[in-house]
Design a protein around this motif. Structure first.
Motif, PDB file in Angstrom:
ATOM      1  N   ARG A 260     -42.093  49.509 -38.450  1.00 39.72           N
ATOM      2  CA  ARG A 260     -41.693  48.190 -37.932  1.00 39.72           C
ATOM      3  C   ARG A 260     -42.878  47.493 -37.276  1.00 39.72           C
ATOM      4  NH1 ARG A 260     -39.961  46.687 -32.811  1.00 39.72           N
ATOM      5  NH2 ARG A 260     -38.600  44.828 -32.700  1.00 39.72           N
ATOM      6  N   PHE A 264     -44.717  43.864 -38.360  1.00 40.42           N
ATOM      7  CA  PHE A 264     -44.937  42.753 -37.439  1.00 40.42           C
ATOM      8  C   PHE A 264     -46.426  42.411 -37.345  1.00 40.42           C
ATOM      9  CE2 PHE A 264     -40.659  43.473 -35.507  1.00 40.42           C
ATOM     10  CZ  PHE A 264     -40.223  42.155 -35.570  1.00 40.42           C
ATOM     11  N   SER A 537     -46.595  30.285 -34.685  1.00 40.35           N
ATOM     12  CA  SER A 537     -45.933  31.342 -35.459  1.00 40.35           C
ATOM     13  C   SER A 537     -46.043  32.689 -34.750  1.00 40.35           C
ATOM     14  CB  SER A 537     -46.557  31.448 -36.857  1.00 40.35           C
ATOM     15  OG  SER A 537     -46.429  30.240 -37.553  1.00 40.35           O
ATOM     16  N   PHE A 540     -43.531  32.934 -31.825  1.00 39.77           N
ATOM     17  CA  PHE A 540     -42.137  33.217 -32.181  1.00 39.77           C
ATOM     18  C   PHE A 540     -41.959  34.634 -32.737  1.00 39.77           C
ATOM     19  CE2 PHE A 540     -41.754  28.526 -32.159  1.00 39.77           C
ATOM     20  CZ  PHE A 540     -40.643  28.423 -31.326  1.00 39.77           C
ATOM     21  N   ILE A 541     -42.961  35.117 -33.464  1.00 44.09           N
ATOM     22  CA  ILE A 541     -42.874  36.489 -33.990  1.00 44.09           C
ATOM     23  C   ILE A 541     -42.844  37.490 -32.846  1.00 44.09           C
ATOM     24  CG2 ILE A 541     -44.156  38.281 -35.238  1.00 44.09           C
ATOM     25  CD1 ILE A 541     -45.138  36.007 -37.102  1.00 44.09           C
ATOM     26  N   MET A 543     -42.093  36.890 -29.710  1.00 45.52           N
ATOM     27  CA  MET A 543     -40.882  36.686 -28.900  1.00 45.52           C
ATOM     28  C   MET A 543     -39.693  37.395 -29.552  1.00 45.52           C
ATOM     29  SD  MET A 543     -39.143  33.111 -27.610  1.00 45.52           S
ATOM     30  CE  MET A 543     -38.506  32.695 -29.231  1.00 45.52           C
ATOM     31  N   PHE A 544     -39.599  37.285 -30.873  1.00 48.39           N
ATOM     32  CA  PHE A 544     -38.526  37.962 -31.596  1.00 48.39           C
ATOM     33  C   PHE A 544     -38.689  39.481 -31.528  1.00 48.39           C
ATOM     34  CE2 PHE A 544     -37.123  39.894 -35.632  1.00 48.39           C
ATOM     35  CZ  PHE A 544     -35.765  39.619 -35.566  1.00 48.39           C
ATOM     36  N   ALA A 545     -39.942  39.949 -31.644  1.00 51.21           N
ATOM     37  CA  ALA A 545     -40.195  41.396 -31.665  1.00 51.21           C
ATOM     38  C   ALA A 545     -39.915  42.041 -30.315  1.00 51.21           C
ATOM     39  CB  ALA A 545     -41.641  41.662 -32.077  1.00 51.21           C
ATOM     40  N   ARG A 547     -38.394  40.380 -27.520  1.00 56.10           N
ATOM     41  CA  ARG A 547     -37.330  39.745 -26.742  1.00 56.10           C
ATOM     42  C   ARG A 547     -37.847  39.356 -25.357  1.00 56.10           C
ATOM     43  NH1 ARG A 547     -32.234  43.471 -26.866  1.00 56.10           N
ATOM     44  NH2 ARG A 547     -33.770  45.140 -26.972  1.00 56.10           N
ATOM     45  N   LEU A 697     -36.139  36.676 -21.051  1.00 54.30           N
ATOM     46  CA  LEU A 697     -35.945  35.707 -22.126  1.00 54.30           C
ATOM     47  C   LEU A 697     -34.866  34.734 -21.656  1.00 54.30           C
ATOM     48  CD1 LEU A 697     -36.937  35.188 -25.084  1.00 54.30           C
ATOM     49  CD2 LEU A 697     -34.859  36.332 -25.839  1.00 54.30           C
ATOM     50  N   GLY A 700     -30.880  33.932 -25.408  1.00 52.91           N
ATOM     51  CA  GLY A 700     -30.745  35.171 -26.174  1.00 52.91           C
ATOM     52  C   GLY A 700     -30.541  36.337 -25.229  1.00 52.91           C
TER      53      GLY A 700
END
Length: 715
Positions: A260, A264, A537, A540-541, A543-545, A547, A697, A700
């Motif tokens: 994973r 990323f 980009s 956001f990557i 932040m998503f990875a 949280r 965060l 979410g």
């Protein structure tokens, strides 16, 4: 990822068979790649190219010119050499120095070999010309086609030099990282498979896409370093899991965790490379294309070939142990991490001050388009060209080809008058040294005198060919000589000013100043968008990875600071002339390429480090403990991975092609800064200072919010 991991463990023998077949096929194509590369990649589909095509096709100016430099040769020797070349029928026209005084001086002269059409196989043309005077001293072929031919040769030699230096050191680093021979050589197998497959794919594309000669260095550099890094991190996690469970379960767990992180990380690198596609200059598009192919291959090989090899090896991964397994290393890093978070403010200030000092020279950065100075001084091609430039003062001026379009053409009374007006405007420009028109060529000074001269017996036959040389249909060609080098800011500003002039004629401009101006403007016009795509980009990557809102912001700011410091050091080394180098300039492509590559590469280490901190925090919800444990468990791996990246890219410091040397050194410095000052000092100190807010965060379900909800009964 769980289903994918199960598929790999069940089908690993078929995966190995597929990779062996792929490697065999791609090796065949990869060998052909050097012969498909042409040009340095500094080409933009703009007005310059359009004008030069019209000038060549309609006005019979040469599409390509090579120079044959004679040093200490007699007139008879020059005549004999040129006669032999003429008999080969290679060039469309040969302009001899014996007939042109401005090409001849005591001891040195040059002939121009002109081609009405650009040869389809310029490397072969260069070889054929050189064979005609092989072994004779004092005769050197130089010029654009010869430069490209020699840079291609130098690039191949540089690649072998860098591999000869970098790979043995990388093996030593892997031995220290793993302690066993078998484990150390597995990343190399994966890295070689990745690079060869990527080069094979590029060779298949080479018949439809123009590929720069620099691809031959940058793709192997990036592919080998990245795939070995991925393999190092994957194997380290696998060996950690192997202490707790079976081989198959360890592979599945490693694919789900380290796999994973690899994905990323690769996405971050992929975005950095893909953003360069916005800059429509061949070299950026080539590197973006080659880089994305090799990154994609690195991910595929890391998640399929690597686990399959590990499953095949089984317990043999521990064979050939040279170093004892030192379990206390994690404790050493744990002590280091504890020491850092005890003084977070002091450590953060020291780290930022160090980076700020390195950043100072950036204000003096001078960017230029690589030209003859890309070639090593050991090549006669460069020495002869520089000697020719210095002797005949060719670099003190430049030629612009101005095309003016007028409805109704230029041959009537009004057209002749407009032609004179345009000539006068040009001659009144302070930077213009000379202008070629029908008036300067014929000695006739006014349109009225031209028309009167046509009435004289026999003059029409003499003057019409002169007019045809400059006017064809609605187009008028005016070669303009500027009193400035084609690479100078003055010449580029002149082109911009004249392009923006509001005249009654449609003006098109070509020539070296226009070429340089288009390259510079294409980069400056799009660089902001490239940086925005990369930064937004990545935010956001991450932040998503993770949280988290704070971690992505910190990572981006630290990356920008580290890369700015890198550019400052590059200016210090290459522009100021330190460490045995002569003072020069930084290649225009370096900031864009290094930023786009390293911004993504450095996120590798951020992702691997923060992922472990996140794992720990999700269990303990103790920020200090997760910071210390994350650093303790990953520092050895990250340091080893960074060291391999530094070695494999830094090895290009010992090569000769200057842009490649600067890219290699730039990546090595950036990774070194990232792995030491940023990763070991700034990251843990800032993690301590921000505390649990690291995992906050606002929207979410962040880890901090999850913990807060637990304390408040899930509300």
């Amino acid at each position: 990822m769980h289903n994918f991991a199960k598929f790999v463990t069940r089908s690993y023998k078929w995966i190995l068979a597929f990779w062996m077949l792929l490697f065999s096929v791609m090796t065949y194509f990869a060998i052909q790649l050097p012969g498909l590369l042409a040009g340095d990649g500094f080409r933009v589909d703009g007005e310059h190219e359009q004008v030069m095509k019209i000038v060549s096709e309609d006005f019979d100016l040469p599409a390509e010119t090579l120079f044959l430099v004679f040093d200490g040769k007699s007139d008879n020797e020059i005549k004999s050499t040129l006669s032999e070349l003429d008999s080969l029928g290679i060039a469309s026209e040969i302009v001899s120095p014996l007939n042109e005084k401005d090409q001849y001086t005591d001891g040195l002269s040059y002939a121009m070999l002109q081609f009405s059409e650009e040869p389809e196989d310029m490397p072969q043309v260069v070889d054929d010309i050189r064979e005609s005077f092989e072994g004779e001293k004092g005769i050197v072929l130089t010029g654009g086609g010869a430069f490209e031919h020699d840079i291609n040769k130098a690039s191949q030699r540089d690649l072998m030099t860098a591999e000869a230096i970098g790979l043995p050191i990388a093996i030593v680093v892997l031995l220290f990282a793993f302690g066993t021979v078998v484990a150390s050589f597995v990343p190399l197998v994966v890295g070689i498979g990745t690079v060869v497959s990527s080069l094979g794919v590029l060779a298949l594309l080479g018949n439809t896409v123009d590929l720069s000669i620099f691809v031959l260095n940058i793709v192997p550099m990036l592919g080998l370093a990245l795939s070995i890094d991925f393999a190092l991190l994957f194997i380290s996690r696998y060996r950690e899991e192997l202490k707790k469970q079976s081989i198959t379960d360890s592979i599945i767990r490693t694919i789900r965790t380290a796999g994973r992180s690899i994905i990323f990380s690769a996405v971050c690198v992929f975005i950095g490379l893909g953003a360069m596609l916005l800059i429509k200059v061949d070299i950026f598009m080539n590197i973006a294309l080659g880089g994305m192919i090799v990154v994609g291959m690195a991910v595929i090989s890391s998640l399929t070939l690597l686990p399959s090899v590990l499953l095949l090896l089984g317990d043999r991964i521990h064979k050939g142990r040279l170093l004892k397994d030192r379990g206390e290393e994690a404790n050493g890093w744990r002590k280091f991490a504890n020491a850092v978070i005890k003084r977070p403010v002091t450590i953060a200030i020291v780290a930022i001050v160090l980076l700020a000092i390195a950043l100072i020279p950036v204000r003096n950065m001078e960017l230029t388009i690589p030209q003859i100075d890309s070639l090593p001084k050991s090549f006669d091609t460069r020495l002869a060209f520089e000697q020719m430039q210095d002797t005949f003062k060719l670099d003190d001026e430049s030629t612009v080809f101005l095309l003016a379009e007028r409805k109704g053409g230029w041959k009537d009374t009004d057209g002749l008058s407009d032609m004179k007006k345009l000539e006068d405007q040009l001659m009144n420009d302070s930077l213009v040294e000379d202008v070629s028109t029908i008036y300067t060529a014929s000695g006739i000074k006014t349109p009225e005198q031209w028309e009167q001269s046509l009435l004289a017996p026999g003059m029409e036959e003499r003057l019409n060919p002169v007019l045809e040389n400059f006017a064809k249909g609605d187009r008028l060609l005016i070669p303009v000589t500027l009193a400035a080098s084609g690479s100078s800011n003055e010449a580029q500003d002149w082109v911009r000013d004249w392009s923006a002039k509001d005249t009654q004629w449609n003006l098109l401009i070509g020539g070296e100043p226009r070429f340089n101006q288009e390259i510079f403007d294409e980069i400056t016009d799009h660089i902001v968008y490239v940086l925005l795509i990369i930064v937004v980009s990545t935010f956001f990557i991450l932040m998503f990875a993770f949280r988290s809102l704070i971690i992505p912001i910190k990572a981006i700011l630290m990356n920008i600071l580290g890369l700015s410091a890198t550019f400052g050091i590059l200016v210090y080394i290459f522009q100021y002339g330190h460490f045995g180098l002569h003072p020069g300039t930084v290649a225009l492509i370096i900031p864009v390429i290094v930023f786009s590559l390293v911004f993504g590469l450095s996120m590798d280490y951020e992702v691997f480090l923060i992922s472990r901190m996140q794992e720990e925090f999700s269990h303990s919800f103790d920020n200090d403990k997760s910071t210390v444990e994350g650093l303790a468990t990953t520092s050895k791996v990250i340091t080893s991975a960074a060291l391999i990246m530094i070695v494999l890219t830094g090895a290009f410091a010992f090569t000769d092609v200057m842009p490649v040397k600067q890219i290699g050194v730039g990546i090595a410095i950036a990774v070194a800064i990232d792995a030491t000052i940023i990763r070991l000092l700034l990251v843990p100190s800032l993690m301590k200072l921000f505390g649990k807010w690291n995992w906050w965060l606002p929207f979410g379900k962040g880890l901090y919010r999850s913990r807060s909800q637990q304390h408040h009964g899930g509300k």
